[in-house]
Design a protein around this motif. Structure first.
Motif, PDB file in Angstrom:
ATOM      1  N   SER A 116      -5.126   4.460   1.207  1.00 12.05           N
ATOM      2  CA  SER A 116      -4.007   3.580   0.887  1.00 12.05           C
ATOM      3  C   SER A 116      -4.395   2.709  -0.296  1.00 12.05           C
ATOM      4  CB  SER A 116      -3.654   2.694   2.094  1.00 12.05           C
ATOM      5  OG  SER A 116      -3.118   3.467   3.150  1.00 12.05           O
ATOM      6  N   VAL A 117      -3.603   2.764  -1.342  1.00 13.74           N
ATOM      7  CA  VAL A 117      -3.845   1.938  -2.521  1.00 13.74           C
ATOM      8  C   VAL A 117      -2.529   1.316  -2.953  1.00 13.74           C
ATOM      9  CG1 VAL A 117      -5.805   3.306  -3.332  1.00 13.74           C
ATOM     10  CG2 VAL A 117      -3.507   3.893  -4.092  1.00 13.74           C
ATOM     11  N   THR A 118      -2.604   0.198  -3.613  1.00 13.74           N
ATOM     12  CA  THR A 118      -1.405  -0.488  -4.088  1.00 13.74           C
ATOM     13  C   THR A 118      -1.187  -0.190  -5.566  1.00 13.74           C
ATOM     14  OG1 THR A 118      -2.566  -2.492  -4.764  1.00 13.74           O
ATOM     15  CG2 THR A 118      -1.870  -2.351  -2.441  1.00 13.74           C
ATOM     16  N   PRO A 155       0.828  -1.219   0.000  1.00 13.47           N
ATOM     17  CA  PRO A 155       0.000   0.000   0.000  1.00 13.47           C
ATOM     18  C   PRO A 155       0.859   1.265   0.000  1.00 13.47           C
ATOM     19  CG  PRO A 155      -0.802  -1.587   1.614  1.00 13.47           C
ATOM     20  CD  PRO A 155       0.525  -2.086   1.153  1.00 13.47           C
ATOM     21  N   GLN A 183      -3.602  -2.152  -7.611  1.00 14.01           N
ATOM     22  CA  GLN A 183      -4.945  -1.585  -7.742  1.00 14.01           C
ATOM     23  C   GLN A 183      -4.972  -0.464  -8.776  1.00 14.01           C
ATOM     24  OE1 GLN A 183      -5.339  -0.685  -3.505  1.00 14.01           O
ATOM     25  NE2 GLN A 183      -7.143  -2.022  -3.404  1.00 14.01           N
TER      26      GLN A 183
END
Length: 267
Positions: free
Chosen positions: A214-216, A12, A219
């Motif tokens: 929070s993003v990866t 993340p 994603q």
């Protein structure tokens, strides 16, 4: 992919959802350019030069040049038998999601409905004002759309946003710009949905609202791939359609009108 690359792909990262979108800053230009590429546009860029994309029939080109003065985006349409030439220019600080409102529309067949530039703005609470110029102002008074008539026979579309620090960005469109494209632009401009910016790319303004998320990278890649898949699918559908039917043109430009029921006044 190595174990470390896989771990980084799924780790993340901090991003921010920014509202209103017209104050979010430029963003990642690939949001617009990769959609054009996936829609069959040709990349005519040269090493060390500006990004240049041409549509399949070579009647429209999109240029991004951050180094020229004043720099930014230029979208140009060549004259045809039933449509005059047109041009739209956007400053470097224009959010790419707003640019994409226009450039995405360039890849699509126009609808049979008469365009209404002001309708999306009115839907989202923008105030219409009429004086020498026809203007719509955002609810927070930070952005505007204006059909600017400087003198008889001299007019252009003027769109922009301001913060407490001054000008955030400006755009100028020729009066011959197809109204279907101007409507696509005002739809993207007034869209209330936030846009995402990575850590370190949030503009310093008290007029924005930011929400940490929070993003990866996985994603983000999946979301971008879904957008590009939609572009490719639409391109294939258009190819099948145009093989059987004549190609439509953008509706002719017409004088803008203020929507009924909106307040009027001077800006």
């Amino acid at each position: 992919m190595t174990d470390r690359q896989w771990a980084d792909w799924h780790r993340p990262q901090q991003h921010y959802l920014i509202e209103p979108r017209y104050l979010a800053g430029g963003g990642d230009i690939r949001h617009a350019t990769e959609f054009l590429r996936a829609s069959g546009w040709k990349d005519r860029s040269k090493t060390g030069g500006p990004l240049v994309f041409h549509n399949p029939d070579k009647l429209v080109r999109v240029v991004f040049d951050p180094l020229a003065q004043p720099g930014g985006w230029t979208v140009e349409g060549r004259a045809t038998a039933d449509r005059p030439s047109w041009e739209a220019r956007f400053g470097t600080g224009t959010p790419v999601e707003i640019i994409a409102g226009l450039t995405d529309a360039l890849t699509q067949q126009p609808t049979a409905h008469a365009p209404n530039v002001w309708a999306p703005l009115g839907t989202h609470g923008w105030e219409a004002r009429r004086g020498q110029h026809v203007t719509a102002v955002s609810p927070d008074k930070s952005a505007f759309v204006q059909f600017h008539q400087s003198s008889p026979g001299q007019a252009h579309w003027w769109i922009g946003a301001r913060t407490e620090h001054g000008r955030a960005w400006d755009a100028h469109l020729s009066p011959t710009t197809p109204l279907s494209l101007v409507q696509a632009l005002t739809t993207a401009l007034s869209d209330p949905r936030p846009v995402m910016r990575p850590l370190g790319n949030v503009p310093p303004s008290d007029r924005i609202r930011s929400t940490s998320v929070s993003v990866t990278p996985a994603q983000l890649g999946a979301w971008q791939q879904a957008r590009l898949t939609a572009a490719r699918t639409a391109m294939w559908a258009r190819s099948a359609w145009t093989a059987a039917r004549p190609r439509n043109r953008h509706p002719a430009t017409a004088a803008p009108r203020v929507p009924a029921g909106h307040t009027t006044g001077r800006r």
